[in-house]
Scaffold this motif. Structure first.
Motif, PDB file in Angstrom:
ATOM      1  N   THR A 131       0.829  -1.196   0.000  1.00 29.91           N
ATOM      2  CA  THR A 131       0.000   0.000   0.000  1.00 29.91           C
ATOM      3  C   THR A 131       0.866   1.250   0.000  1.00 29.91           C
ATOM      4  O   THR A 131       0.575   2.250  -0.677  1.00 29.91           O
ATOM      5  CB  THR A 131      -0.940   0.002   1.216  1.00 29.91           C
ATOM      6  N   GLU A 132       1.967   1.206   0.737  1.00 33.87           N
ATOM      7  CA  GLU A 132       2.900   2.323   0.746  1.00 33.87           C
ATOM      8  C   GLU A 132       3.564   2.490  -0.624  1.00 33.87           C
ATOM      9  O   GLU A 132       3.737   3.621  -1.112  1.00 33.87           O
ATOM     10  CB  GLU A 132       3.959   2.126   1.831  1.00 33.87           C
ATOM     11  N   ARG A 135       1.162   4.175  -2.866  1.00 31.98           N
ATOM     12  CA  ARG A 135       1.106   5.614  -2.603  1.00 31.98           C
ATOM     13  C   ARG A 135       2.256   6.336  -3.296  1.00 31.98           C
ATOM     14  O   ARG A 135       2.052   7.382  -3.940  1.00 31.98           O
ATOM     15  CB  ARG A 135       1.162   5.870  -1.093  1.00 31.98           C
ATOM     16  N   GLU A 139       2.215   9.172  -6.400  1.00 34.68           N
ATOM     17  CA  GLU A 139       2.902  10.468  -6.384  1.00 34.68           C
ATOM     18  C   GLU A 139       3.775  10.652  -7.617  1.00 34.68           C
ATOM     19  O   GLU A 139       4.018  11.786  -8.042  1.00 34.68           O
ATOM     20  CB  GLU A 139       3.747  10.596  -5.114  1.00 34.68           C
TER      21      GLU A 139
END
Length: 204
Positions: A131-132, A135, A139
């Motif tokens: 999930t990180e 993210r 970006e």
């Protein structure tokens, strides 16, 4: 003649993922951080650039060239037969290296393939870690698709559930995987090897 899109692999080791990709893509290289599977890879791909340390990776020269970057970093971080250390497993560093390489190369698509527990919410599962990564990919301008599938749906003679983390540019449309019933048997998949290997010493 249509030009094939290009691809670059990292942490593929023996070259199984590269073998599949080579049927549709021009392989620009398979980049590693160690010698694991190197001899096997060279037997099958003697002309593909194959650096074995990250210091030998020509990242700046390759930036923007591969349409796809693909990786199969160690799945022992998540495997039920591993130490169940999750993202604290030292081998998870190779997943991060593969991900950071892809962001540096700026491909249209980046794929990580692993075991399904890489998306598990259990204590040793990898959902929080991925999930990180999703993210961070967002970006950088990517969208992320999580795909769960089984190798038997794609021509493998065995049931093998797999997880795919796919970062792709927003304007790409990912079709559903093809299914090829009836499922093949092991004999159907490797039966021709019996003929090819008849001249091996000791072959019956």
């Amino acid at each position: 003649m249509l030009l094939r899109p290009s691809a670059l692999g990292t942490h593929i080791y023996g070259g199984g993922f590269t073998l599949g990709m080579s049927s549709r893509f021009k392989i620009l290289g398979q980049w590693e951080e160690g010698p694991w599977g190197a001899d096997t890879f060279k037997l099958n791909f003697p002309d593909v650039p194959h650096p074995l340390t990250s210091r030998a990776w020509s990242v700046a020269e390759m930036r923007g060239r591969p349409n796809v970057v693909y990786a199969t970093p160690p799945c022992a971080c998540w495997s039920v037969i591993g130490a169940k250390l999750g993202d604290t497993d030292p081998r998870f560093a190779h997943t991060l290296t593969s991900f950071n390489l892809a962001l540096a190369l700026e491909p249209e698509i980046f794929v990580i393939e692993s075991v399904c527990r890489a998306w598990s919410e259990s204590s040793s599962g990898g959902r929080a870690a991925y999930t990180e990564l999703a993210r961070q990919a967002g970006e950088a301008g990517y969208q992320v698709t999580i795909l769960m599938t089984n190798g038997i749906l794609h021509g493998s003679p065995q049931s093998r559930e797999r997880f795919h983390f796919i970062a792709h540019l927003p304007d790409l449309t990912l079709p559903l995987p093809s299914v090829f019933p009836p499922f093949p048997t092991v004999r159907q998949v490797i039966g021709d090897l019996l003929v090819k290997n008849m001249d091996w010493p000791g072959a019956d």
